[in-house]
Design an enzyme around this catalytic site. Sequence first.
Site, PDB file in Angstrom:
ATOM      1  N   TRP A   1      74.268  71.496  11.901  1.00  0.00           N
ATOM      2  CA  TRP A   1      74.455  70.798  13.168  1.00  0.00           C
ATOM      3  C   TRP A   1      75.407  69.634  12.941  1.00  0.00           C
ATOM      4  CZ3 TRP A   1      71.074  66.308  14.957  1.00  0.00           C
ATOM      5  CH2 TRP A   1      71.344  65.970  16.287  1.00  0.00           C
TER       6      TRP A   1
ATOM      7  N   ASP B   1      64.297  69.975   9.313  1.00  0.00           N
ATOM      8  CA  ASP B   1      64.636  69.633  10.692  1.00  0.00           C
ATOM      9  C   ASP B   1      64.059  70.757  11.548  1.00  0.00           C
ATOM     10  OD1 ASP B   1      67.768  68.860  12.486  1.00  0.00           O
ATOM     11  OD2 ASP B   1      65.678  68.929  13.120  1.00  0.00           O
TER      12      ASP B   1
ATOM     13  N   LYS C   1      63.965  71.099  23.235  1.00  0.00           N
ATOM     14  CA  LYS C   1      64.135  72.486  23.678  1.00  0.00           C
ATOM     15  C   LYS C   1      62.823  73.144  24.050  1.00  0.00           C
ATOM     16  CE  LYS C   1      68.012  71.721  21.285  1.00  0.00           C
ATOM     17  NZ  LYS C   1      68.310  70.385  20.771  1.00  0.00           N
TER      18      LYS C   1
END
Lengths: 425, 457
Positions: B185, B266, B302
């Site tokens: 990311w 993560d 999300k």
Amino acid sequence: MAVRNSLSGQLFRRSSVVAGARFMSSWFRSIEPAPKDPILGVTEAFLADQSPNKVNVGVGAYRDDNGKPVVLECVREAEKRIAGSQFMEYLPIGGSIKMVEESLKLAYGENSEFIKDKRIGAVQALSGTGACRLFAAFQHRFHPNSQIYIPVPTWANHHNIWRDAGVPMKTFRYYHPETRGLDFSGLMEDIKNAPDGSFFLLHACAHNPTGVDPSEEQWREISSLIKVKGHFPFFDMAYQGFASGDPERDAKAIRIFLEDGHLIGLAQSYAKNMGLYGQRVGCLSVLCEDEKQAVAVKSQLQLLARPMYSNPPVHGALIVSTVLGDPELKNLWLKEVKVMADRIIGMRATLRENLEKLGSPLPWQHITNQIGMFCYSGLTPEQVDRMTSEFHIYMTRNGRISMAGLNTGNVGYVANAIHEVTKSA
Amino acid sequence: MASAVLSIATQCVSPNASSLSINETHKGKAKLGGSTLRFSKSSGRISMTVAVNVSRFEGIPMAPPDPILGVSEAFRADTNDVKLNLGVGAYRTEELQPYVLNVVKKAENLMLERGDNKEYLPIEGLAAFNKATAELLLGADNPAIKEQRVATVQGLSGTGSLRLGAALIERYFPGSKVLISAPTWGNHKNIFNDARVPWSEYRYYDPRTVGLDFEGMIEDIKAAPEGTFVLLHGCAHNPTGIDPTPEQWEKIADVIQQKNHIPFFDVAYQGFASGSLDEDAASVRLFVARGMEVLVAQSYSKNLGLYAERIGAMNVISSSSESATRVKSQLKRLARPMYSNPPVHGARIVANVVGTPVLFDEWKAEMEMMAGRIKNVRQKLYDSISSKDKSGKDWSFILKQIGMFSYTGLNKNQSDNMTNKWHVYMTKDGRISLAGLSLAKCEYLADAIIDSYHNVS
């Protein structure tokens, strides 16, 4: 020294058996317990106290006359309007544009030329703390050799913020213990002696923790001198509206500086004046020479914010823009913020009266001279400790009293306690 | 510098000054070079002061737009009807509308009725949230939780939680590096850079197979100096969508243990990848079960659609409860000068949803629905491309990848072609967000990908 050096430097491996799993020595062995936060730690201690007489005059959160937290009516109304219907998509990195616009109008003036000319680079921030931290990081990046001049005393977290941002601190005189007022000549001298072009942190109104503000005349002189020295004025405004009850009046210092042509930086918070403490909503703005510079500055603030939190929380921002953007709700807010400010001003008068009636040998005018949520009582740390251990009254050890924690039910008790610990002083 | 301008201006001021008398209240302006002079009365004396209009930030350059969040901005500016936003990872319905989960609306209404106050949370966040989030991640009956070895601090979604972890590393593990996957990311690098934690990369994506370069990954983790922090994506790797298999996870855990490294997970898509909360947490739980000390950043952006509420957590699972207490206290000390205490709204929503059995079950169903839609879209896209592309290229990686994103294998020029010619907005690394794709648009997207892959180099 890194923990891993101590592990690989020796073959020794300490292991413990826990439920069948074997552990090596922890990586976190060298991590010491942090000291309790001096401000927020007070509330923790208060909550743990079982005494029925306990009083919390520690943290600066408003309470009504029954000692209860208050959610403003204008806020509840705004929440009804936004509940469930709003999408929760990411805000832009710079936050809610509407909220920022309303914040600038509040601080710089409804018809400010700087807003019209788009000269202000501004972003939504994580309340006052986040706004200060973002500015400190910005200052560090673009003026890496600069320092920040902070008043003595100041809000404890200012030290942490600029330190963790890598900006060294210097101090300037502010509070005058003998008069419990402003050390104006000391302040002016220190501004004068600082090297030209230094960064100065100023509390726009309702100085935390002392409650001591310069007069309008004094602000004008401070502004003049800062101009001559070419210093950068950074304002922390956490109490607009909350100090006098009138947001326009509380922004006076800022308006003076703007009139005088300063290019200021400003941190705004809605924690107190809109009671949005836990929502973490505020604004950071930097007044620039022109629109192009403002756009560049905003883009750099965003570059700093992205690796801190990506984009700011939406809920509080929606509340603020709904309240300030609707004339009816805004009027309601103005009334409610005046009610809060008036209650505090009333409590100041009552506390002072009570102490004088008790026959205290000490002077207490400073209680009503000072303004805003806090009063610098003049109590010593030892006296504060007695307030807590003997009377279950919780406050920070610098003698700061949060007036919002006082009400008609406990002001007599607190006055009595103060009298007890100070009468032999 | 500002002061230099001042001294020049002051010298030139005198002719005008003589026209002012002592008590005159005169507000005027005179332009002199680049600055404006203002005359103001001040306590009975004339003070000739020069307005400093030269900004301290004159030399500040314009920052480039964020490579991910900037895509949506560009998309919004596009007026073409066929435009498609496959940039940022935000879930969309089949109608390509943002989606607020039903459980979230219900939780918010509950909160509104209860009239909760808006007081400051403690620095570490909402206790009910912290409890719920650790249990969600590790399982409520996990020994680590029972033994109080988990330090949990509410954070500003994934970004904020990662930043806290990075700050902890910088302060207490000076000189330690973080190993991050190539690619990862985009914001990971910014976070570690700004936190001043050095990083280097381990091989991850294999462009030849559009899959995992497992040997390269193991080799690079082995080669790193002992005590390196290894950043791992718990599930649904961003940007590739390529996850290790369970057997590969075991081997990764082996080498990390051998080398005394510290795993840093993560976890931004728990529940969103496979549709199952427990399945998506398997990698983290594996490491914890082995008795390793682990850092884990979580996000509810999300899986609960709470993007803009900024709700997540930093968890440190350590070897003793005493250690966890110390670590938590230092995480708080890092958070205080960043934002004092975290925002309450999102935390309450999560605590309500997870803490209310009826809502929790409903959430699980909604998550299965969202993950299911993505799987359907993957299938449709694969079918469309396979039937249209006669070159024989193997597009099955679309089905093998998991989660919101797919690494198409398109390079920068090809990605630009997607945008410039086809009005398909994506990031320059070839990543598309399937969450922004509808079944209806799969054919169009297939055409765009085939054209970009074959006709642009």
